[in-house]
Design an enzyme around this catalytic site. Structure first.
Site, PDB file in Angstrom:
ATOM      1  N   HIS A  88       0.832  -1.196   0.000  1.00  0.00           N
ATOM      2  CA  HIS A  88       0.000   0.000   0.000  1.00  0.00           C
ATOM      3  C   HIS A  88       0.870   1.251   0.000  1.00  0.00           C
ATOM      4  O   HIS A  88       2.053   1.213   0.346  1.00  0.00           O
ATOM      5  CB  HIS A  88      -0.922  -0.030   1.216  1.00  0.00           C
ATOM      6  CG  HIS A  88      -1.984  -1.085   1.098  1.00  0.00           C
ATOM      7  ND1 HIS A  88      -2.882  -1.358   2.091  1.00  0.00           N
ATOM      8  CD2 HIS A  88      -2.267  -1.932   0.074  1.00  0.00           C
ATOM      9  CE1 HIS A  88      -3.695  -2.331   1.681  1.00  0.00           C
ATOM     10  NE2 HIS A  88      -3.342  -2.699   0.476  1.00  0.00           N
TER      11      HIS A  88
ATOM     12  N   GLU B  77       1.043   3.771   1.924  1.00  0.00           N
ATOM     13  CA  GLU B  77       1.633   4.164   3.209  1.00  0.00           C
ATOM     14  C   GLU B  77       2.953   3.428   3.436  1.00  0.00           C
ATOM     15  O   GLU B  77       3.901   4.002   3.980  1.00  0.00           O
ATOM     16  CB  GLU B  77       0.678   3.822   4.365  1.00  0.00           C
ATOM     17  CG  GLU B  77      -0.703   4.465   4.275  1.00  0.00           C
ATOM     18  CD  GLU B  77      -1.715   3.598   3.518  1.00  0.00           C
ATOM     19  OE1 GLU B  77      -1.351   3.058   2.456  1.00  0.00           O
ATOM     20  OE2 GLU B  77      -2.863   3.494   3.974  1.00  0.00           O
TER      21      GLU B  77
ATOM     22  N   CYS C 280      -5.337   1.000   6.225  1.00  0.00           N
ATOM     23  CA  CYS C 280      -6.115  -0.210   6.500  1.00  0.00           C
ATOM     24  C   CYS C 280      -5.697  -0.853   7.821  1.00  0.00           C
ATOM     25  O   CYS C 280      -4.561  -0.725   8.278  1.00  0.00           O
ATOM     26  CB  CYS C 280      -5.985  -1.202   5.349  1.00  0.00           C
ATOM     27  SG  CYS C 280      -4.345  -1.885   5.152  1.00  0.00           S
TER      28      CYS C 280
ATOM     29  N   ARG D  34     -11.094   4.894 -22.731  1.00  0.00           N
ATOM     30  CA  ARG D  34     -11.280   3.446 -22.536  1.00  0.00           C
ATOM     31  C   ARG D  34     -10.177   2.848 -21.671  1.00  0.00           C
ATOM     32  O   ARG D  34     -10.422   1.947 -20.877  1.00  0.00           O
ATOM     33  CB  ARG D  34     -11.285   2.715 -23.879  1.00  0.00           C
ATOM     34  CG  ARG D  34     -12.559   2.848 -24.652  1.00  0.00           C
ATOM     35  CD  ARG D  34     -12.484   2.081 -25.960  1.00  0.00           C
ATOM     36  NE  ARG D  34     -13.703   2.279 -26.746  1.00  0.00           N
ATOM     37  CZ  ARG D  34     -13.854   1.845 -27.984  1.00  0.00           C
ATOM     38  NH1 ARG D  34     -12.879   1.187 -28.591  1.00  0.00           N
ATOM     39  NH2 ARG D  34     -14.990   2.048 -28.623  1.00  0.00           N
TER      40      ARG D  34
ATOM     41  N   THR E 238     -25.777  -1.688 -31.360  1.00  0.00           N
ATOM     42  CA  THR E 238     -24.516  -1.041 -31.748  1.00  0.00           C
ATOM     43  C   THR E 238     -23.570  -2.054 -32.396  1.00  0.00           C
ATOM     44  O   THR E 238     -22.872  -1.740 -33.362  1.00  0.00           O
ATOM     45  CB  THR E 238     -23.874  -0.381 -30.509  1.00  0.00           C
ATOM     46  OG1 THR E 238     -24.777   0.587 -30.010  1.00  0.00           O
ATOM     47  CG2 THR E 238     -22.552   0.287 -30.841  1.00  0.00           C
TER      48      THR E 238
ATOM     49  N   ASP F 251     -22.628  -0.982 -35.998  1.00  0.00           N
ATOM     50  CA  ASP F 251     -21.269  -0.434 -36.126  1.00  0.00           C
ATOM     51  C   ASP F 251     -20.200  -1.514 -36.214  1.00  0.00           C
ATOM     52  O   ASP F 251     -19.095  -1.253 -36.666  1.00  0.00           O
ATOM     53  CB  ASP F 251     -20.938   0.444 -34.901  1.00  0.00           C
ATOM     54  CG  ASP F 251     -21.720   1.744 -34.904  1.00  0.00           C
ATOM     55  OD1 ASP F 251     -22.389   2.014 -35.916  1.00  0.00           O
ATOM     56  OD2 ASP F 251     -21.666   2.470 -33.901  1.00  0.00           O
TER      57      ASP F 251
ATOM     58  N   ARG G  10      -7.279   1.134 -28.776  1.00  0.00           N
ATOM     59  CA  ARG G  10      -6.217   1.213 -29.776  1.00  0.00           C
ATOM     60  C   ARG G  10      -5.329   2.436 -29.580  1.00  0.00           C
ATOM     61  O   ARG G  10      -5.792   3.480 -29.174  1.00  0.00           O
ATOM     62  CB  ARG G  10      -6.817   1.292 -31.183  1.00  0.00           C
ATOM     63  CG  ARG G  10      -7.330  -0.029 -31.694  1.00  0.00           C
ATOM     64  CD  ARG G  10      -7.777   0.086 -33.139  1.00  0.00           C
ATOM     65  NE  ARG G  10      -8.908   0.987 -33.314  1.00  0.00           N
ATOM     66  CZ  ARG G  10     -10.166   0.661 -33.030  1.00  0.00           C
ATOM     67  NH1 ARG G  10     -10.448  -0.516 -32.539  1.00  0.00           N
ATOM     68  NH2 ARG G  10     -11.141   1.526 -33.226  1.00  0.00           N
TER      69      ARG G  10
ATOM     70  N   PRO H 198     -28.419   4.553 -28.020  1.00  0.00           N
ATOM     71  CA  PRO H 198     -29.414   5.313 -27.295  1.00  0.00           C
ATOM     72  C   PRO H 198     -30.334   4.465 -26.410  1.00  0.00           C
ATOM     73  O   PRO H 198     -30.739   4.924 -25.338  1.00  0.00           O
ATOM     74  CB  PRO H 198     -30.235   5.984 -28.402  1.00  0.00           C
ATOM     75  CG  PRO H 198     -29.395   5.927 -29.617  1.00  0.00           C
ATOM     76  CD  PRO H 198     -28.447   4.786 -29.490  1.00  0.00           C
TER      77      PRO H 198
HETATM   78  C1  AOF Z   1      -4.682  -0.439  -1.700  1.00  0.00           C
HETATM   79  N1  AOF Z   1      -3.656   0.432  -1.700  1.00  0.00           N
HETATM   80  O1  AOF Z   1      -2.440   2.021  -0.790  1.00  0.00           O
HETATM   81  C2  AOF Z   1      -4.330   1.250   0.364  1.00  0.00           C
HETATM   82  C3  AOF Z   1      -5.438   0.360   0.353  1.00  0.00           C
HETATM   83  O2  AOF Z   1      -5.710  -6.742  -0.704  1.00  0.00           O
HETATM   84  P1  AOF Z   1      -5.005  -5.587  -0.071  1.00  0.00           P
HETATM   85  O3  AOF Z   1      -4.229  -5.974   1.139  1.00  0.00           O
HETATM   86  O4  AOF Z   1      -4.166  -4.803  -1.044  1.00  0.00           O
HETATM   87  O5  AOF Z   1      -6.133  -4.605   0.497  1.00  0.00           O
HETATM   88  C4  AOF Z   1      -6.888  -3.792  -0.343  1.00  0.00           C
HETATM   89  C5  AOF Z   1      -7.712  -2.845   0.502  1.00  0.00           C
HETATM   90  O6  AOF Z   1      -6.879  -2.076   1.364  1.00  0.00           O
HETATM   91  C6  AOF Z   1      -8.462  -1.820  -0.318  1.00  0.00           C
HETATM   92  O7  AOF Z   1      -9.708  -2.302  -0.719  1.00  0.00           O
HETATM   93  C7  AOF Z   1      -8.609  -0.660   0.662  1.00  0.00           C
HETATM   94  O8  AOF Z   1      -9.739  -0.899   1.478  1.00  0.00           O
HETATM   95  C8  AOF Z   1      -7.378  -0.759   1.555  1.00  0.00           C
HETATM   96  N2  AOF Z   1      -6.344   0.311   1.343  1.00  0.00           N
HETATM   97  N3  AOF Z   1      -5.547  -0.474  -0.700  1.00  0.00           N
HETATM   98  O9  AOF Z   1      -4.837  -1.200  -2.628  1.00  0.00           O
HETATM   99  C9  AOF Z   1      -3.422   1.269  -0.723  1.00  0.00           C
HETATM  100  N4  AOF Z   1      -4.125   2.099   1.365  1.00  0.00           N
HETATM  101 ZN    ZN Z   2      -2.986  -0.707   3.888  1.00  0.00          ZN
END
Ligand code: AOF
Ligand code: ZN
Length: 363
Positions: free
Chosen positions: A53, A55, A78, A187, A199, A203, A210, A299
């Site tokens: 993460h 942090e 988290c 996209r 569509t 189309d 791309r 639409p």
């Molecule tokens: C992230 N990146 O920098 C922070 C997150 O499966 P994990 O351990 O990567 O947990 C994912 C969850 O952790 C995510 O859904 C969110 O709630 C929390 N914080 N997740 O991917 C990060 N800080």
């Molecule tokens: Zn975390």
């Protein structure tokens, strides 16, 4: 001189954006570590689901300078163990004195518990700095976590007199090349793109991103309650670009086993919904892990999604062309749709005018 919390949070938001298009189904998260005299001594962002993460990257880059420092994180740290984590333990161990958070994590296992844990461990916590920006940056993550469906962005190209095609069943060029490239970059930011069966019949699009870099496969979704799409459609020649999902109904599937088998043989995955309704289709996609969907038309599908209240963002291109008194109209006038939007961003893309906005909600 010390800057405001909001200035450092802007830095964290800026860093978080470097993960754009890469982190799904996880959120974009950025973090910076700031020393007591206001110097940024570490920063990091989440790069990919399953990897550390934001942090953790920020604390690692700060090293011992994290002791007594303030950690700014765009999302609540988290307190659970998913593929990684929990970050709050690492923050406490690093000796951080204060944590500033953009927005609470809506994840059911976090949702304020991360903040509580930090406070219980003697860390001062401030929540809600640049909250709107921190939420909007992760709208797919918030909508998917809280509502179970993907964020939906409806995209359309109109002539200046409001048509989407010259005549029914006729593939019509509306915008110029620049807008075409612009939509392909759009996209690339989504988990999936979706179109109605009409569509595909008219189309015959490939629905790939791309000429733009895309790090992940793009899921292509065809909403086809009657299974009208032929197995010879061009999209089935692009299976390398990502999965092809056909959303249909249980009744249709039971009534047309041969057609279903032919489509499956060409690489499509069929998802049968219990009822023919766009919200249930979206819920099914959500449970498949699709957190964002670009709804390109036509639409009929746009009308269904709009009326069901499941459109979150809109992009409208308006070209200088006019078709006069004949053509296929969109389901609404442009102004009716734009009146329901907020934070409009209007700009020119080559000769075409592009309007982006968020659907106003008060819930
Ligand atoms: C992230 N990146 O920098 C922070 C997150 O499966 P994990 O351990 O990567 O947990 C994912 C969850 O952790 C995510 O859904 C969110 O709630 C929390 N914080 N997740 O991917 C990060 N800080
Ligand atoms: Zn975390």
């Amino acid at each position: 001189m010390l800057l405001d919390d909001a200035d450092y949070m802007d830095r964290a938001l800026h860093v978080a954006a470097r993960g754009r298009g890469l982190t799904s189904p996880n959120p974009l998260v950025g973090a910076v570590v700031v020393s007591p005299d206001g110097v940024v001594v570490g920063s990091g962002y989440h790069r990919r689901a399953g990897e550390p993460h934001a942090e953790i990257h920020a604390l690692r880059s700060a090293g011992v300078a994290a002791r007594g420092a303030t950690l700014f994180s765009t999302l609540e740290p988290c307190c659970h163990t998913g593929r990684t984590g929990p970050c709050v333990d690492r923050i406490v161990k690093a000796g951080v004195a204060r944590v500033v958070i953009g927005v609470e994590d809506p994840h059911p296992q976090v949702h304020g518990e991360g903040i509580r844990f930090l406070r219980e461990h003697g860390i001062a916590v401030t929540v809600g700095v640049r909250e709107a920006e921190a939420t909007r940056m992760n709208l797919p993550f918030f909508i998917h976590t809280q509502r179970g469906r993907p964020l939906v962005m409806m995209k359309v190209a109109l002539t200046r007199d409001g048509y989407v095609a010259e005549a029914p069943g006729v593939r019509s060029a509306i915008t110029a090349e620049r807008a075409g490239h612009d939509s392909h970059s759009l996209r690339a930011e989504f988990d999936a793109v979706g179109v109605g069966s009409e569509t595909v019949l008219v189309d015959d699009p490939e629905l790939t991103a791309r000429a733009v870099h895309r790090a992940r496969p793009l899921t292509r979704v065809i909403f086809d309650s009657r299974l009208r799409v032929p197995p010879t459609a061009a999209i089935f020649g692009t299976r390398d670009a990502g999965p092809i999902v056909i959303v249909t109904t249980k009744v249709t599937l039971a009534g047309s086993p041969d057609r279903a088998a032919a489509l499956e043989a060409n690489g499509a995955r069929l998802l049968p919904a219990q009822v023919h309704d766009v919200t249930s289709a979206l819920m099914m996609l959500g449970s498949e892990g699709v957190t964002s969907l670009l709804l390109e038309g036509g639409p009929t599908l746009h009308a269904a999604a709009w009326r069901a209240g499941v459109v979150d963002r809109v992009r409208i291109y308006v070209s200088p062309l006019a078709f006069g008194d004949k053509g296929v109209r969109w389901f609404e006038t442009r102004s009716t749709v734009t009146e329901a939007l907020e934070d409009l961003d209007v700009r020119m893309v080559g000769p075409d005018e592009r309007t982006d906005g968020y659907v106003y909600r008060n819930d």
